[in-house]
Scaffold this active site. Structure first.
Site, PDB file in Angstrom:
ATOM      1  N   GLY A 105       0.817  -1.205   0.000  1.00  0.00           N
ATOM      2  CA  GLY A 105       0.000   0.000   0.000  1.00  0.00           C
ATOM      3  C   GLY A 105       0.851   1.255   0.000  1.00  0.00           C
ATOM      4  N   GLU A 118      10.230  -1.950   3.785  1.00  0.00           N
ATOM      5  CA  GLU A 118       9.447  -1.820   2.547  1.00  0.00           C
ATOM      6  C   GLU A 118      10.351  -1.358   1.405  1.00  0.00           C
ATOM      7  OE1 GLU A 118       5.133  -0.744   4.534  1.00  0.00           O
ATOM      8  OE2 GLU A 118       6.446   0.885   3.966  1.00  0.00           O
TER       9      GLU A 118
HETATM   10  C1  5RP Z   1       3.330   1.047   6.258  1.00  0.00           C
HETATM   11  C2  5RP Z   1       2.993   1.635   4.951  1.00  0.00           C
HETATM   12  C3  5RP Z   1       1.632   1.387   4.413  1.00  0.00           C
HETATM   13  O1  5RP Z   1       1.735   0.876   3.139  1.00  0.00           O
HETATM   14  C4  5RP Z   1       0.879   2.668   4.373  1.00  0.00           C
HETATM   15  O2  5RP Z   1       0.898   3.251   5.675  1.00  0.00           O
HETATM   16  C5  5RP Z   1      -0.568   2.466   3.923  1.00  0.00           C
HETATM   17  O3  5RP Z   1      -1.280   1.785   4.893  1.00  0.00           O
HETATM   18  P1  5RP Z   1      -2.814   1.478   4.731  1.00  0.00           P
HETATM   19  O4  5RP Z   1      -2.960   0.465   3.648  1.00  0.00           O
HETATM   20  O5  5RP Z   1      -3.214   0.947   6.100  1.00  0.00           O
HETATM   21  O6  5RP Z   1      -3.508   2.777   4.427  1.00  0.00           O
HETATM   22  O7  5RP Z   1       3.774   2.301   4.307  1.00  0.00           O
HETATM   23  O8  5RP Z   1       4.610   1.433   6.686  1.00  0.00           O
END
Ligand code: 5RP
Length: 218
Positions: free
Chosen positions: A82, A103
């Site tokens: 995401g 990530e």
């Molecule tokens: C976590 C991230 C996530 O991808 C980002 O925060 C999006 O999260 P969500 O899908 O809950 O909106 O970078 O470190």
């Protein structure tokens, strides 16, 4: 469609990129969790996963999906994750969940990065979402002063330690007009482990959940 239904729709669309025998890079967050839950249906088809956080590794293992060490898995064909914000060039802000460093490592080691998000994440100019920066604890104050020189307002994420034992400074009130330049500038501050801009290595595909279905940007 609710926001969760849009997240599930994009996660299901991302499952179509999963091919037999793949080791799949798996992201972190609520949208990535929908992907993990869907991947459970395909677990007999893949050769394993590399997780971008302890939380995702635990969820994958809970489904009986094998989680491999990234050092043993080698180059990955696919990473699905995401984002907190994306522009139309598929430059991203990530790290709202604090998993930005792992990530970024998995994204860097993957041939194709498929980003999954609901339409609220698409912006013209990034920076409304505070930009996370993972910092070695000893360097917190120095890095904060350097960020102020770059025009940002760093705020320590209170009570949070990353999977790597570090702290996070979230940069508020910074319009990001040149994402690659800012990503490089932040990387150049001593004590910064990584920052949440994914512009040098952007996503390759953005699957965006809308009330009328899934839009694809690439
Ligand atoms: C976590 C991230 C996530 O991808 C980002 O925060 C999006 O999260 P969500 O899908 O809950 O909106 O970078 O470190």
């Amino acid at each position: 469609m609710t926001q969760d239904e849009m997240k599930k729709a994009v996660a299901d669309a991302a499952l179509e990129y999963v091919e037999s025998g793949m080791i799949v890079g798996v992201g972190t967050g609520s949208t990535a969790n929908f992907f993990i839950d869907g991947l459970a249906r395909l677990k007999g088809k893949i050769d394993g996963t590399v997780a971008s956080s302890v939380a995702s590794a635990d969820r994958l293992k809970g489904h009986g999906i094998q989680v491999l060490d990234s050092n043993e898995a080698g180059q990955l064909p696919l990473y699905v994750d995401g984002a907190d914000e994306s522009n139309r060039y598929l430059h991203l802000i990530k790290g709202g969940g604090g998993a930005l460093t792992r990530e970024k490592i998995v994204a860097a080691a993957s041939d194709k990065f498929v980003c999954i998000a609901d339409e609220s994440k698409l912006v013209d100019v990034m920076g409304k979402f505070p930009l996370p920066v993972e910092v070695i604890p000893m360097a917190r104050s120095y890095v904060a002063r350097e960020i102020v020189k770059l025009g940002g307002e760093p705020v320590l994420r209170e009570g949070f330690t990353t999977d790597n034992g570090n702290v996070i400074l979230d940069i508020h009130n910074m319009e990001i007009m040149e994402p690659v330049k800012l990503e490089n500038a932040l990387n150049g501050i001593v004590g910064v482990v990584t920052n949440g801009l994914f512009a040098i290595r952007p996503a390759d595909v953005l699957l965006l959940g809308t009330p009328s279905g899934v839009d694809k940007l690439e």
